[in-house]
Design an enzyme around this catalytic site. Structure first.
Site, PDB file in Angstrom:
ATOM      1  N   GLY A  19      47.514  45.122  34.812  1.00 16.47           N
ATOM      2  CA  GLY A  19      48.917  45.240  35.170  1.00 16.47           C
ATOM      3  C   GLY A  19      49.855  44.546  34.211  1.00 16.47           C
ATOM      4  N   MET A  20      49.406  43.449  33.588  1.00 13.10           N
ATOM      5  CA  MET A  20      50.283  42.684  32.709  1.00 13.10           C
ATOM      6  C   MET A  20      50.260  43.167  31.267  1.00 13.10           C
ATOM      7  SD  MET A  20      51.984  40.288  34.301  1.00 13.10           S
ATOM      8  CE  MET A  20      52.328  38.946  33.173  1.00 13.10           C
ATOM      9  N   VAL A  23      44.265  43.487  26.278  1.00 15.41           N
ATOM     10  CA  VAL A  23      43.590  42.514  25.419  1.00 15.41           C
ATOM     11  C   VAL A  23      42.933  43.275  24.277  1.00 15.41           C
ATOM     12  CG1 VAL A  23      41.754  40.801  25.243  1.00 15.41           C
ATOM     13  CG2 VAL A  23      43.213  40.848  27.263  1.00 15.41           C
ATOM     14  N   LYS A  38      46.116  38.939  23.763  1.00 15.48           N
ATOM     15  CA  LYS A  38      46.659  39.593  24.952  1.00 15.48           C
ATOM     16  C   LYS A  38      48.108  39.964  24.671  1.00 15.48           C
ATOM     17  CE  LYS A  38      45.867  38.027  29.170  1.00 15.48           C
ATOM     18  NZ  LYS A  38      45.969  37.219  30.411  1.00 15.48           N
ATOM     19  N   ASP A 132      44.625  33.052  41.562  1.00 15.21           N
ATOM     20  CA  ASP A 132      43.992  34.373  41.424  1.00 15.21           C
ATOM     21  C   ASP A 132      42.546  34.213  40.961  1.00 15.21           C
ATOM     22  OD1 ASP A 132      43.858  37.129  41.615  1.00 15.21           O
ATOM     23  OD2 ASP A 132      44.562  37.472  39.578  1.00 15.21           O
TER      24      ASP A 132
END
Length: 610
Positions: A19-20, A23, A38, A132
């Site tokens: 989602g972010m 990599v 990333k 998380d």
């Protein structure tokens, strides 16, 4: 973005995305250093809150600086791209390991849990709550001195409760950040003021999954999972994992208490539950090495003084190992996940080489190996293979199968333990030589005979049991809490390895789903089988003797015995000197083509791009 540069690094392969962002495996243009980068997704860069979390991860991890937390070396912004430069990691995530093995044995669970409590404890001491924690954010990597070395990943939604880093995350009441399957009850209720005890609960969920192979609340819908964590009792471990030691079961169940006040007060307190590590008796009947010190019935001090009693002690240990194989309780090295996935695709007639290349491309080490091999003298071509698609197509189905198995076997040979490296120095080169020569001898002999590829694999595997058994003994030694070399003498160590390495090697071949002809050859290559003269085992035995005669061996070989084995082998196989010479010509050069002189620190990047 593959082929572009960021921060002086060229992006080579995309390793994973979430989602972010994504990599990438990257190499420095000037010095060749390999890293993971990333890169924040373009649509996320527009969100100041997301960028803030992205930078928070970099600053938070940099502030912790713990050996069990992935190291972030730099952050940057170029041409509108936000990115973090991280260390590369060799191995796999705990999630990938659980997907393959379903459960983690208890000894390994203790080791992993202890490191996780140390890493998260270090974060908590700096006011950082991960929020998380899940198997995909736990990486199991190699370490010279410790098995199952842990790296915690992805502090991207970390909550900073202290003053270590100044941030302004707009997390409102009722919002959910985290992965529902591993969230604490307070996370599930959308509470804002989460503290370190939320991570303790999430770690409890991870440990529960490790020892049972399933989640405590595995509902199909997110709402069902959240209700389970928030209100329902955890299924007791006495039912979910009845063979679990009471001590570990009690530790996990306390970490999973609904009320934060009933959990461990801190990660330091939880860590103390794993100190000292359990003895072999507590985790009976199987340790992580597949051996139980107590089962051997050995008096350590007595054994150390009794060098002359090496044979009976060795025989007893060998019997234990062999019994474990029969009862399927012996822990053997697993085939690397990326290689196993590629082989599974190759065996599926509906799949294409493109599918194999896509899987291999997720592992930079495997990708570089395949490209290098496809462009080597082993696969001669006028043009260089510049992509994985070209490389796997050039190698073909059989060549690709052999390459993947070859790489996996090499990794099993490559021990991180100095004692094993010293004892078996040069064993990989010798095994490659035996494999090549066994294959060429079968071709020279002609029909009838074994499949040359089977003879090749049997040659590669004929000695693999030696480092595997040696590692088992050293692991059992660690479980006994003795000093290195103090559990058993070198004489016993060698006799145990010699006494059962072939059976262990054959078990490994079967465990990796190799042809049964290969496993039988590994098992039987210690003597000629005159009832089946053209067996793969006979070709491997002759090839083994020939490579020793020609000096591709670092052990002590008896010239008279070697000469006798060669003469008998040529007679049994019906080979004359000319055919043997033809097969053996240029062997050293062929070995040099296939034996890769790798640097000690190999790399395998993280795949979590969330």
């Amino acid at each position: 973005m593959i082929g572009t540069t960021l921060g002086g690094y060229r992006l080579v392969i995309a390793l994973g995305s979430g989602g972010m962002g994504t990599v990438y495996f990257a190499e420095h243009l000037a010095i060749g250093r390999r890293v993971a980068i990333k890169v924040l997704a373009p649509e996320v860069v527009k969100d100041p809150e997301a960028v803030s979390r992205f930078l928070t991860e970099a600053r938070a991890v940099n502030d912790i600086r713990h050996p069990n937390i992935v190291d972030i070396t730099d952050i940057g912004e170029e041409r509108g791209h936000r990115f973090i430069i991280m260390e590369l990691l060799e191995g796999e995530t705990l999630g990938e390991q659980l997907e393959r093995d379903k459960r983690i044995d208890e000894a390994a669970t203790w080791r992993i849990a202890r490191q996780l409590t140390m890493a998260l404890g270090a974060a908590h001491e700096r006011g950082i709550v991960h929020r998380d924690l899940k198997p995909e954010n736990i990486f199991i990597t190699s370490h010279p001195d410790y098995p199952d070395h842990v790296k915690v990943l992805d502090f991207g939604i970390a909550k900073l409760t202290g003053t270590a880093v100044e941030v302004n995350h707009r997390t409102g009441v009722g919002s959910l950040l985290g992965t529902p399957a591993y969230m604490s009850p307070e996370q599930c209720r959308g509470l804002v003021d989460l503290d370190h005890r939320s991570d303790i609960y999430s770690l409890g969920v991870v440990l529960y999954e490790m020892v049972t192979g399933k989640l405590p609340f595995p509902g199909p819908a997110m709402g069902e999972i959240i209700i389970g964590h928030a209100t329902l009792p955890v299924p007791p471990l006495s039912e979910a994992a009845p063979d679990l030691s009471p001590r570990l079961a009690a530790t996990i169940e306390r970490a999973l208490a609904k009320d934060p006040a009933r959990r461990f007060a801190s990660m330091r307190d939880l860590r103390e539950s794993f100190e000292p590590p359990p003895t072999a008796v507590e985790i009976d009947p199987v340790t992580s090495a597949g051996l139980d010190v107590a089962e051997a019935g050995l008096n350590i001090e007595t054994e150390q003084r009794a060098q002359k009693e090496a044979r009976p002690v060795a025989e007893r240990l060998s019997t234990i190992i062999l019994r474990r194989i029969v009862t399927d309780k012996l822990a053997l090295p697993a085939m690397p996940g990326s290689a196993a996935k590629c082989l599974a695709v190759i065996r599926d007639p509906r799949q294409t080489f493109g599918s194999v290349a896509a899987i291999a491309g997720q592992d930079p080490l495997l990708a570089s190996r395949l490209l290098r091999l496809a462009n080597s003298a082993a696969f001669q071509s006028r043009n260089s293979a510049t992509s994985l698609d070209q490389a796997v197509s050039r190698m073909g189905t059989e060549g690709l199968k052999l390459a993947l198995i070859n790489f996996s076997i090499e990794d099993a040979f490559t021990s991180r333990d100095e004692r094993i490296r010293r004892a078996f120095h040069g064993i990989w080169e010798h095994s490659v030589a035996v494999a090549l020569l066994a294959r060429d001898l079968t071709v020279a002999a002609g029909a009838p005979g074994p499949d040359p590829n089977a003879a090749y694999l049997a040659g590669l595997l004929h000695d693999i049991g030696k480092p595997v058994v040696a590692a088992m003994l050293l692991e059992a030694e660690k479980m006994a809490n003795t000093t290195a070399g103090g559990w058993i003498t070198d004489a016993v160590w060698k006799k145990v390895v010699d006494g059962c390495h072939r059976t262990v090697g054959a078990a490994l071949a079967r465990n990796w789903l190799l042809p049964d002809e290969v496993a039988r050859a590994v098992e039987q290559a210690n003597e000629y089988d005159r009832t089946t003269p053209r067996s793969a085992a006979n070709f491997v035995r002759l090839a083994n003797a020939l490579t020793k005669r020609d000096g591709i061996y670092v052990g002590v070989a008896d010239p008279t015995e070697i000469k006798s084995i060669i003469e008998v082998g040529m007679q049994v196989l019906g080979l004359d000197k000319a055919k043997v010479k033809q097969a053996a010509d240029g062997l050293r050069g062929k070995v040099g083509t296939l034996v890769e002189r790798r640097k000690p620190a190999r790399t395998h990047a993280t795949r979590n791009g969330k």
